[in-house]
Scaffold this motif. Structure first.
Motif, PDB file in Angstrom:
ATOM      1  N   SER A 187       3.265   2.250   1.825  1.00 23.20           N
ATOM      2  CA  SER A 187       2.356   1.100   1.690  1.00 23.20           C
ATOM      3  C   SER A 187       2.292   0.638   0.235  1.00 23.20           C
ATOM      4  O   SER A 187       2.355  -0.570  -0.054  1.00 23.20           O
ATOM      5  CB  SER A 187       0.966   1.483   2.194  1.00 23.20           C
ATOM      6  N   ALA A 188       2.180   1.588  -0.692  1.00 21.68           N
ATOM      7  CA  ALA A 188       2.135   1.240  -2.122  1.00 21.68           C
ATOM      8  C   ALA A 188       3.444   0.612  -2.590  1.00 21.68           C
ATOM      9  O   ALA A 188       3.442  -0.352  -3.353  1.00 21.68           O
ATOM     10  CB  ALA A 188       1.828   2.493  -2.935  1.00 21.68           C
ATOM     11  N   ARG A 190       5.609  -1.082  -0.818  1.00 20.27           N
ATOM     12  CA  ARG A 190       5.691  -2.445  -0.283  1.00 20.27           C
ATOM     13  C   ARG A 190       4.771  -3.400  -1.047  1.00 20.27           C
ATOM     14  O   ARG A 190       5.153  -4.521  -1.364  1.00 20.27           O
ATOM     15  CB  ARG A 190       5.352  -2.451   1.201  1.00 20.27           C
ATOM     16  N   ALA A 191       3.563  -2.942  -1.335  1.00 15.56           N
ATOM     17  CA  ALA A 191       2.598  -3.791  -2.037  1.00 15.56           C
ATOM     18  C   ALA A 191       3.069  -4.106  -3.454  1.00 15.56           C
ATOM     19  O   ALA A 191       2.867  -5.215  -3.948  1.00 15.56           O
ATOM     20  CB  ALA A 191       1.231  -3.111  -2.071  1.00 15.56           C
ATOM     21  N   ALA A 192       3.671  -3.123  -4.106  1.00  6.61           N
ATOM     22  CA  ALA A 192       4.133  -3.307  -5.486  1.00  6.61           C
ATOM     23  C   ALA A 192       5.431  -4.089  -5.557  1.00  6.61           C
ATOM     24  O   ALA A 192       5.792  -4.582  -6.633  1.00  6.61           O
ATOM     25  CB  ALA A 192       4.318  -1.954  -6.154  1.00  6.61           C
ATOM     26  N   GLN A 193       6.146  -4.199  -4.439  1.00  5.11           N
ATOM     27  CA  GLN A 193       7.449  -4.867  -4.386  1.00  5.11           C
ATOM     28  C   GLN A 193       8.409  -4.261  -5.388  1.00  5.11           C
ATOM     29  O   GLN A 193       9.019  -4.924  -6.194  1.00  5.11           O
ATOM     30  CB  GLN A 193       7.319  -6.371  -4.595  1.00  5.11           C
TER      31      GLN A 193
END
Length: 193
Positions: A187-188, A190-193
């Motif tokens: 999740s992190a 993906r969020a940080a790209q």
């Protein structure tokens, strides 16, 4: 464990850098590591510097590797800035450092993070040293793209292009290195790209 463990999702680039460490014929005096934000330019540059200093080519455990990665190796110099531009005086200091022989390492490695922050005048000061480097000196310049560096500099460097690593590769690193829960890590990432 090797110095390359944190350079995730960059198999092609790591292969190029490893080949240069292993084979003097594949080695050159100046490198331009490019890639978008988050691609790991600085991580790759530090890993390369460590591998160049390591007698085993990047074992990740010896003193040369650990001090290079930590930024405390006497023959690895890193210029990183939070300022808008890298100044001429900073580059002149690097040129002076580059002119010295390695004090105990195999190479004198100069890493310039955000080489794109050098004005044209500053880059021209660096050009002569890049064209005619002292023996055993390696320059590693980092920038978002090759277009961000003057043609006179990039034409004298061997390019290594990085890409944004896939989220799963970043998540795997967070799990392995930091012990993060796999779902949270993904999740992190993906969020940080």
């Amino acid at each position: 464990m090797t110095v390359w463990d944190d350079v995730v999702g960059q198999e092609s680039a790591v292969g190029t850098l490893r080949a240069a460490v292993a084979d003097r014929a594949a080695m050159t005096h100046a490198w331009l590591v490019t890639g978008p934000p988050g691609s790991g330019r600085s991580v790759a540059a530090r890993a390369f510097a460590a591998a160049l200093q390591c007698p085993q080519g990047g074992c990740g455990r010896c003193q040369a590797c650990t001090t290079s990665l930590a930024g405390t190796h006497p023959d690895v110099t890193l210029l990183a800035t939070e300022k808008v531009v890298i100044t001429i005086d900073e580059v002149r200091d690097l040129i002076t450092t580059a002119s010295r022989s390695p004090s105990g390492g195999r190479w004198r490695v100069i890493i310039v993070e955000d080489a794109d922050r050098m004005a044209e005048r500053t880059t021209n000061v660096l050009l002569k040293t890049i064209e005619e480097p002292p023996p055993q000196t390696v320059w590693v310049l980092c920038a978002p793209s090759v277009q961000d560096v003057l043609p006179t500099i990039r034409s004298r460097c061997r390019g290594v292009v990085l890409r944004v690593p896939p989220p799963q590769a970043v998540a795997d690193l967070l799990v392995r290195r930091d012990g993060v829960d796999p779902a949270v890590a993904l999740s992190a990432a993906r969020a940080a790209q």
